[in-house]
Scaffold this active site. Structure first.
Site, mmCIF file in Angstrom:
data_model
loop_
_atom_site.group_PDB
_atom_site.id
_atom_site.type_symbol
_atom_site.label_atom_id
_atom_site.label_comp_id
_atom_site.label_asym_id
_atom_site.label_seq_id
_atom_site.Cartn_x
_atom_site.Cartn_y
_atom_site.Cartn_z
ATOM 1 N N VAL A 152 0.839 -1.197 0.000
ATOM 2 C CA VAL A 152 0.000 0.000 0.000
ATOM 3 C C VAL A 152 0.877 1.252 0.000
ATOM 4 O O VAL A 152 0.681 2.179 -0.795
ATOM 5 C CB VAL A 152 -0.957 0.005 1.209
ATOM 6 C CG1 VAL A 152 -1.875 1.228 1.154
ATOM 7 C CG2 VAL A 152 -1.789 -1.267 1.242
ATOM 8 N N TYR A 153 1.863 1.271 0.868
ATOM 9 C CA TYR A 153 2.769 2.416 0.941
ATOM 10 C C TYR A 153 3.519 2.598 -0.377
ATOM 11 O O TYR A 153 3.591 3.706 -0.922
ATOM 12 C CB TYR A 153 3.762 2.205 2.085
ATOM 13 C CG TYR A 153 4.740 3.339 2.259
ATOM 14 C CD1 TYR A 153 4.349 4.534 2.845
ATOM 15 C CD2 TYR A 153 6.063 3.213 1.830
ATOM 16 C CE1 TYR A 153 5.244 5.582 2.999
ATOM 17 C CE2 TYR A 153 6.960 4.241 1.983
ATOM 18 C CZ TYR A 153 6.549 5.430 2.565
ATOM 19 O OH TYR A 153 7.442 6.456 2.708
ATOM 20 N N SER A 154 4.076 1.515 -0.901
ATOM 21 C CA SER A 154 4.825 1.600 -2.147
ATOM 22 C C SER A 154 3.942 2.123 -3.275
ATOM 23 O O SER A 154 4.356 2.998 -4.053
ATOM 24 C CB SER A 154 5.395 0.221 -2.509
ATOM 25 O OG SER A 154 6.216 0.286 -3.650
ATOM 26 N N SER A 156 1.359 4.073 -3.021
ATOM 27 C CA SER A 156 1.072 5.497 -2.816
ATOM 28 C C SER A 156 2.240 6.353 -3.290
ATOM 29 O O SER A 156 2.046 7.436 -3.860
ATOM 30 C CB SER A 156 0.761 5.779 -1.342
ATOM 31 O OG SER A 156 1.923 5.751 -0.516
ATOM 32 N N LYS A 157 3.456 5.885 -3.095
ATOM 33 C CA LYS A 157 4.620 6.664 -3.498
ATOM 34 C C LYS A 157 4.878 6.565 -5.002
ATOM 35 O O LYS A 157 5.413 7.507 -5.607
ATOM 36 C CB LYS A 157 5.851 6.236 -2.697
ATOM 37 C CG LYS A 157 5.730 6.545 -1.208
ATOM 38 C CD LYS A 157 5.445 8.031 -0.947
ATOM 39 C CE LYS A 157 5.403 8.358 0.538
ATOM 40 N NZ LYS A 157 5.166 9.797 0.797
#
Length: 242
Positions: A152-154, A156-157
């Site tokens: 999820v974080y990856s 978003s970036k």
């Protein structure tokens, strides 16, 4: 101390801790005034106590639609003009996708992606009118590599990397530079959900870095001559392997 950014005014989201605080302090040390945008009034007060009137607190919750929409008016209620905007606020989810929940995913994507886009849309007419400005975004090395332990974080970036690259092209004709800094793991609140053993192993292995090492990169990017844009700077601990 220097006067590199003397007469300039910056606004930084997530300014009370981590990379935001380090960049706030670095810009002030080089002569800028900084509007610190954060929810943590106590932390901002400590920065004001340390740095005086060039540290200007502005309490906002960017996940609140009214606060988010009123960002530029709130900034200009504190200062006369805005030269530098650093969209730094963000949050983190690690682990398998099945280990999180929909509400947490929504919060991360809202803060890491939607808020950044909304903030840039809100402040850019002011910079366009002035025909100058710098927009900086805190991204991540995870926006350049599909990191399997933080999907999820990856993701978003990766979205932010695409956004910065497109907005650089849209705004360059108005004299506005757009860039991102993409750090590897930084010792900050974003790592609060790491298991203590994992965090200690990373520190011992030299695969984490301090927020000041990222703020140094931001200062370098912002201090280039106006005919130069550093669109993205990836900053990694030397021992970090991704």
């Amino acid at each position: 101390m220097s006067d590199m950014f003397g007469g300039k005014t910056a606004a930084i989201t997530g300014a009370a801790s981590g990379i935001g605080r380090a960049t706030t302090e670095a810009l002030i040390s080089h002569g800028a005034r900084v509007v610190m945008i954060d929810r943590d009034e106590a932390a901002m007060a400590r920065i004001v106590e340390a740095h005086g009137e060039n540290a200007i607190p502005l309490k906002l919750d960017l996940l609140d639609p009214a606060d988010c929409d009123g960002l530029l008016d709130a900034i200009l209620g504190k200062v006369d003009a805005l030269d530098i905007f650093h969209a730094n606020a963000g949050t983190y989810i690690g682990g398998d996708l099945s280990d999180t929940d929909n509400a947490t995913i929504d919060r991360m994507l809202n803060l890491n992606v939607n808020v950044v886009m909304k903030n840039v849309r809100t402040i850019m007419p002011h910079m366009i009118e002035r025909k100058t400005g710098d927009i900086m975004v805190t991204a991540s090395v995870a926006g350049h590599f599909p990191v399997p332990w933080e999907p999820v974080y990856s993701s978003s970036k990766w979205a932010i990397t695409a956004f910065v690259q497109t907005m650089r092209r849209q705004l360059r004709e108005h004299g506005i530079r757009v860039g991102q800094v993409s750090p590897g793991p930084v010792i900050s609140a974003l790592l609060d959900d790491w298991e203590p053993d994992r965090l200690q192993r990373a520190k011992d292995a030299g695969t984490l870095m301090e927020p000041t090492e990222v703020s140094d990169a931001v200062i370098y990017m912002l201090s280039r001559p106006r005919n130069i844009t550093i669109r993205d700077m990836i900053v990694l601990p030397t021992a970090f392997d991704l």
